[in-house]
Design an enzyme around this catalytic site. Sequence first.
Site, PDB file in Angstrom:
ATOM      1  N   HIS A  13       0.835  -1.202   0.000  1.00 54.07           N
ATOM      2  CA  HIS A  13       0.000   0.000   0.000  1.00 54.07           C
ATOM      3  C   HIS A  13       0.868   1.250   0.000  1.00 54.07           C
ATOM      4  O   HIS A  13       2.081   1.178   0.094  1.00 54.07           O
ATOM      5  CB  HIS A  13      -0.941   0.009   1.211  1.00 54.07           C
ATOM      6  CG  HIS A  13      -0.222   0.123   2.530  1.00 54.07           C
ATOM      7  ND1 HIS A  13      -0.868   0.235   3.724  1.00 54.07           N
ATOM      8  CD2 HIS A  13       1.088   0.151   2.859  1.00 54.07           C
ATOM      9  CE1 HIS A  13      -0.009   0.324   4.722  1.00 54.07           C
ATOM     10  NE2 HIS A  13       1.188   0.270   4.220  1.00 54.07           N
ATOM     11  N   CYS A  23       6.332   6.475   4.028  1.00 53.98           N
ATOM     12  CA  CYS A  23       5.046   5.760   3.923  1.00 53.98           C
ATOM     13  C   CYS A  23       4.054   6.445   2.992  1.00 53.98           C
ATOM     14  O   CYS A  23       3.260   5.783   2.335  1.00 53.98           O
ATOM     15  CB  CYS A  23       4.417   5.603   5.297  1.00 53.98           C
ATOM     16  SG  CYS A  23       5.375   4.519   6.376  1.00 53.98           S
ATOM     17  N   HIS A  30       3.842  -4.975   4.096  1.00 52.79           N
ATOM     18  CA  HIS A  30       3.928  -5.461   5.476  1.00 52.79           C
ATOM     19  C   HIS A  30       3.464  -6.911   5.527  1.00 52.79           C
ATOM     20  O   HIS A  30       2.716  -7.367   4.671  1.00 52.79           O
ATOM     21  CB  HIS A  30       3.024  -4.643   6.407  1.00 52.79           C
ATOM     22  CG  HIS A  30       3.366  -3.199   6.470  1.00 52.79           C
ATOM     23  ND1 HIS A  30       4.384  -2.703   7.246  1.00 52.79           N
ATOM     24  CD2 HIS A  30       2.829  -2.129   5.838  1.00 52.79           C
ATOM     25  CE1 HIS A  30       4.449  -1.388   7.103  1.00 52.79           C
ATOM     26  NE2 HIS A  30       3.510  -1.010   6.248  1.00 52.79           N
ATOM     27  N   HIS A  67      -1.020 -10.810  -0.842  1.00 50.51           N
ATOM     28  CA  HIS A  67      -0.300 -10.483  -2.079  1.00 50.51           C
ATOM     29  C   HIS A  67      -1.165  -9.611  -2.990  1.00 50.51           C
ATOM     30  O   HIS A  67      -1.237  -9.821  -4.196  1.00 50.51           O
ATOM     31  CB  HIS A  67       0.200 -11.745  -2.782  1.00 50.51           C
ATOM     32  CG  HIS A  67       1.313 -12.383  -2.035  1.00 50.51           C
ATOM     33  ND1 HIS A  67       1.092 -13.214  -0.960  1.00 50.51           N
ATOM     34  CD2 HIS A  67       2.661 -12.289  -2.172  1.00 50.51           C
ATOM     35  CE1 HIS A  67       2.249 -13.617  -0.477  1.00 50.51           C
ATOM     36  NE2 HIS A  67       3.228 -13.060  -1.184  1.00 50.51           N
ATOM     37  N   GLU A 135       0.363  -4.158  11.896  1.00 51.78           N
ATOM     38  CA  GLU A 135       1.070  -3.793  10.675  1.00 51.78           C
ATOM     39  C   GLU A 135       2.556  -4.125  10.800  1.00 51.78           C
ATOM     40  O   GLU A 135       3.231  -4.416   9.818  1.00 51.78           O
ATOM     41  CB  GLU A 135       0.882  -2.303  10.386  1.00 51.78           C
ATOM     42  CG  GLU A 135       1.376  -1.893   9.023  1.00 51.78           C
ATOM     43  CD  GLU A 135       1.030  -0.450   8.706  1.00 51.78           C
ATOM     44  OE1 GLU A 135       0.032  -0.237   8.008  1.00 51.78           O
ATOM     45  OE2 GLU A 135       1.771   0.441   9.164  1.00 51.78           O
TER      46      GLU A 135
END
Length: 166
Positions: A13, A23, A30, A67, A135
């Site tokens: 992401h 980020c 993660h 995935h 996470e």
Amino acid sequence: MIIRKLFKFEGAHIVRHCSSEKCRENIHGHSYVVEVFLTSDKLDNGYMVMDFCRLDKVKQFIESFDHTYSLWNREPEDFKAFIYQYNRRVAELPVSPSAEGYALLFFYAIDHILKGMPPVNGEGHVQLHSVRVHETATGYAEAFREDLEWVDFTMKDIKFSFCQFD
């Protein structure tokens, strides 16, 4: 009584608008751990809150993120087009794919799944207590029922490029 079922997925992401430049400006991933906590007002015929095998739809939903690139639906159209062009597994979400966003989304979806399950073995009123999304090994977000007041989406707003959930 509370029971817990743990699920895992590997996902990627970008978390736009967060404080960390790494980020908010880079695709990264993660190894997520998702804990689902359930309660009931009584035990079933097997002296269980709920047999974990009944959580197959919950497992299928969470594994749909494995995935998979989680794409916030507020991303610019050119970025969305890029992601869909180069990824076969995309989950387009009505929340930012932060740990908090996932926890809220998973709570909402799992609650929806559980409400559609009739009792089959004398279960009591089984209810989702919370969903915890790790996470990293050192941080997690946990969503509770009262957090549903922040939800302004439906199951139809959660879109997968490779499957569909109701």
